[in-house]
Scaffold this motif. Structure first.
Motif, PDB file in Angstrom:
ATOM      1  N   ALA A  53       0.839  -1.214   0.000  1.00  0.00           N
ATOM      2  CA  ALA A  53       0.000   0.000   0.000  1.00  0.00           C
ATOM      3  C   ALA A  53       0.873   1.263   0.000  1.00  0.00           C
ATOM      4  O   ALA A  53       0.574   2.238  -0.703  1.00  0.00           O
ATOM      5  CB  ALA A  53      -0.915  -0.006   1.232  1.00  0.00           C
ATOM      6  N   GLU A  54       1.960   1.250   0.759  1.00  0.00           N
ATOM      7  CA  GLU A  54       2.866   2.418   0.744  1.00  0.00           C
ATOM      8  C   GLU A  54       3.488   2.602  -0.644  1.00  0.00           C
ATOM      9  O   GLU A  54       3.581   3.719  -1.146  1.00  0.00           O
ATOM     10  CB  GLU A  54       4.015   2.203   1.751  1.00  0.00           C
ATOM     11  N   THR A  55       3.920   1.483  -1.247  1.00  0.00           N
ATOM     12  CA  THR A  55       4.560   1.589  -2.572  1.00  0.00           C
ATOM     13  C   THR A  55       3.561   2.116  -3.598  1.00  0.00           C
ATOM     14  O   THR A  55       3.906   2.952  -4.446  1.00  0.00           O
ATOM     15  CB  THR A  55       5.116   0.216  -3.023  1.00  0.00           C
ATOM     16  N   ALA A  56       2.316   1.638  -3.510  1.00  0.00           N
ATOM     17  CA  ALA A  56       1.289   2.104  -4.455  1.00  0.00           C
ATOM     18  C   ALA A  56       1.066   3.604  -4.259  1.00  0.00           C
ATOM     19  O   ALA A  56       0.918   4.357  -5.231  1.00  0.00           O
ATOM     20  CB  ALA A  56      -0.008   1.328  -4.247  1.00  0.00           C
ATOM     21  N   HIS A  57       1.070   4.036  -3.022  1.00  0.00           N
ATOM     22  CA  HIS A  57       0.829   5.456  -2.775  1.00  0.00           C
ATOM     23  C   HIS A  57       2.028   6.313  -3.207  1.00  0.00           C
ATOM     24  O   HIS A  57       1.858   7.403  -3.756  1.00  0.00           O
ATOM     25  CB  HIS A  57       0.503   5.698  -1.290  1.00  0.00           C
ATOM     26  N   LEU A  58       3.203   5.804  -2.964  1.00  0.00           N
ATOM     27  CA  LEU A  58       4.412   6.529  -3.409  1.00  0.00           C
ATOM     28  C   LEU A  58       4.387   6.687  -4.937  1.00  0.00           C
ATOM     29  O   LEU A  58       4.678   7.761  -5.474  1.00  0.00           O
ATOM     30  CB  LEU A  58       5.665   5.746  -2.966  1.00  0.00           C
ATOM     31  N   THR A  59       4.020   5.619  -5.625  1.00  0.00           N
ATOM     32  CA  THR A  59       3.942   5.637  -7.095  1.00  0.00           C
ATOM     33  C   THR A  59       2.941   6.699  -7.561  1.00  0.00           C
ATOM     34  O   THR A  59       3.237   7.512  -8.449  1.00  0.00           O
ATOM     35  CB  THR A  59       3.506   4.243  -7.606  1.00  0.00           C
ATOM     36  N   HIS A  60       1.762   6.672  -6.951  1.00  0.00           N
ATOM     37  CA  HIS A  60       0.706   7.625  -7.318  1.00  0.00           C
ATOM     38  C   HIS A  60       1.189   9.060  -7.102  1.00  0.00           C
ATOM     39  O   HIS A  60       1.052   9.926  -7.970  1.00  0.00           O
ATOM     40  CB  HIS A  60      -0.533   7.323  -6.462  1.00  0.00           C
ATOM     41  N   SER A  61       1.789   9.304  -5.939  1.00  0.00           N
ATOM     42  CA  SER A  61       2.229  10.676  -5.617  1.00  0.00           C
ATOM     43  C   SER A  61       3.332  11.125  -6.571  1.00  0.00           C
ATOM     44  O   SER A  61       3.339  12.274  -7.020  1.00  0.00           O
ATOM     45  CB  SER A  61       2.796  10.751  -4.192  1.00  0.00           C
TER      46      SER A  61
END
Ligand code: URA
Length: 437
Positions: A53-61
């Protein structure tokens, strides 16, 4: 929100919240944290990892830190392929025209070569006049007219990645699955594509040296791509030996054209067709894997892929006459042949050492600022498994400068190994990971 608190949380193995990740990415994009705090957090991520979930959010940001393209006014599925990089890896230039010939829209943004691996942009720029720096309206026109445009990354795309990648490079934090995933996918998502096929290379000539590492990266990319609404698949493919027979920019362009004419080396043709077929299947342009492969093979054998490549060159102001006249590409007159000294089989052609040799000849870069020599490179006359006798050519080296040739021979002579027995065949494609696997 203080940088030091975010760093402390990750240092202690905690999970960052979406707003903490957004603060970090905004700081990278706008230079609002000092580099030592950005670097400290990068090291904490390197050491403690990130949840999916953190990696997905980092990618999105990171994707949202800059320009995002929108091609929705152009009909058809938008699809791309990305490779983690290798030696002689030129599949992009073969599969992009094949996919466009099968009605895929391919807004492909590629990079330049660095270290022992080559880059698609350098290869394209060996075609006289070819422009990789298309403006957005020119890329839109290319996509609308011929379904494909091959361009370089612009500074406006994912600026947070640009900053963070430069820091990772000098803080020993490049080799991190979440950071690599976010770096690659943030830029691919910004391309405005619906589907992505990743070619994760594994072996001595690749970024990922072992199958477990390559598998971990492939899995991370597929799941984070899906979490961001991108249909994603990953192939794990071999990079122990170079792909195809040519290493070096204009020599690789010739090999791509020959492959599109149906005369390519088996490994290069197989991988290009497989990746292209997965792209059109994922993009919904074929009902199943068999239909996808048949369509791509038809585009190859009918010459439609070659004609699409000619259209790309014309559209991007290159000289399309190179397709029928290779003397129009940069070349050098000097040749040196590395020959077999005894009877045996070619048991190894080490991709990393051959890549270093090609770089030293001038085909690649030590540092990002270096200029490449499009004309120099290496042709493999005796691929792995070939039976040789004394005097047979193994490598044909195209060089400009005696000093560079001597330096290159230091690497190239170590890259070749002969054995008395034939080597065991190695798989070209190790695994295919889909969202279901
Ligand atoms: N390629 C990228 O674009 N980013 C990485 O972090 C590694 C390879």
């Amino acid at each position: 929100m203080r940088a030091v608190d975010i760093i402390r949380r990750k240092r202690d193995g905690g999970e960052l919240t979406p707003s903490e990740i957004e603060a970090f990415v905004a700081a990278a994009a706008h230079d609002t944290w000092p580099e030592y705090q950005l670097s400290a957090l990068l090291m904490a991520i390197w050491l403690n990892g990130m949840t999916p979930a953190e990696t997905a959010h980092l990618t999105h940001s990171m994707c949202h830190s800059g320009k995002r393209y929108d091609w929705s006014s152009i009909p058809g599925p938008k699809v791309d392929k990305h490779s983690t990089g290798g030696v002689g890896d030129k599949t992009s230039l073969i599969l992009a025209p094949l996919v466009a010939a099968c009605d895929g829209i391919v807004p492909m943004m590629s990079g330049r070569g660095l270290g022992h691996t080559g880059g698609t942009l350098d290869k394209l720029e060996s075609i006289p006049g070819f422009r990789v720096g298309l403006h957005e309206n020119e890329l839109r026109e290319a996509l609308a007219k011929i379904g494909v445009g091959l361009i370089g990354q612009t500074a406006a795309v994912a600026p947070a990645d640009k900053k963070l990648y430069a820091l990772r490079d000098v803080t020993a934090t490049v080799e991190s699955i979440p950071l690599i995933t976010a770096s690659i996918l943030s830029k691919k998502l910004a391309e405005g594509i619906d589907a992505l096929v990743m070619d994760v290379k594994v072996g001595r000539g690749a970024f990922m040296k072992t199958l477990p590492d390559a598998r971990a990266l492939a899995k991370s990319i597929v799941s984070v791509g899906a979490a961001n609404g991108l249909k994603t698949e990953a192939l794990i493919t071999a990079m122990e030996h170079p792909l195809g027979r040519a290493i070096g920019n204009s020599l690789e362009i010739i090999e791509c054209i020959e492959t599109l004419k149906g005369n390519g080396p088996r490994d290069l043709e197989t991988l290009s067709v497989t990746l292209a077929a997965r792209m059109i299947r994922l993009a919904g342009l074929a009902a199943d894997d068999q239909e996808a492969e048949r369509k791509i093979r038809d585009a190859l054998t009918s010459g439609a892929g070659l004609e699409k490549f000619r259209a790309i060159i014309e559209q991007q102001r290159g000289d399309p006459r190179v397709i029928d006249d290779y003397s129009r590409l940069p070349s050098v007159s000097h040749r040196h042949y590395l020959k077999a000294e005894r009877n045996g089989y070619v048991a190894d052609l080490n991709a990393e050492l051959l890549g270093h040799g090609a770089m030293v000849l001038g085909a690649g870069r030590h540092q990002a600022e270096d200029q490449v020599d499009h004309a120099v490179g290496i042709i493999i006359h005796s691929p792995v498994g070939t039976r040789v006798t004394p005097g047979d050519d193994i490598l044909e080296i195209h060089y400009r400068d005696d000093g560079k040739l001597q330096q290159a021979l230091h690497w190239l002579s170590k890259a070749v190994r002969l054995e008395s027995d034939a080597p065991a065949a190695m798989p070209l494609i190790h695994e295919i990971l889909t969202e279901e696997t």
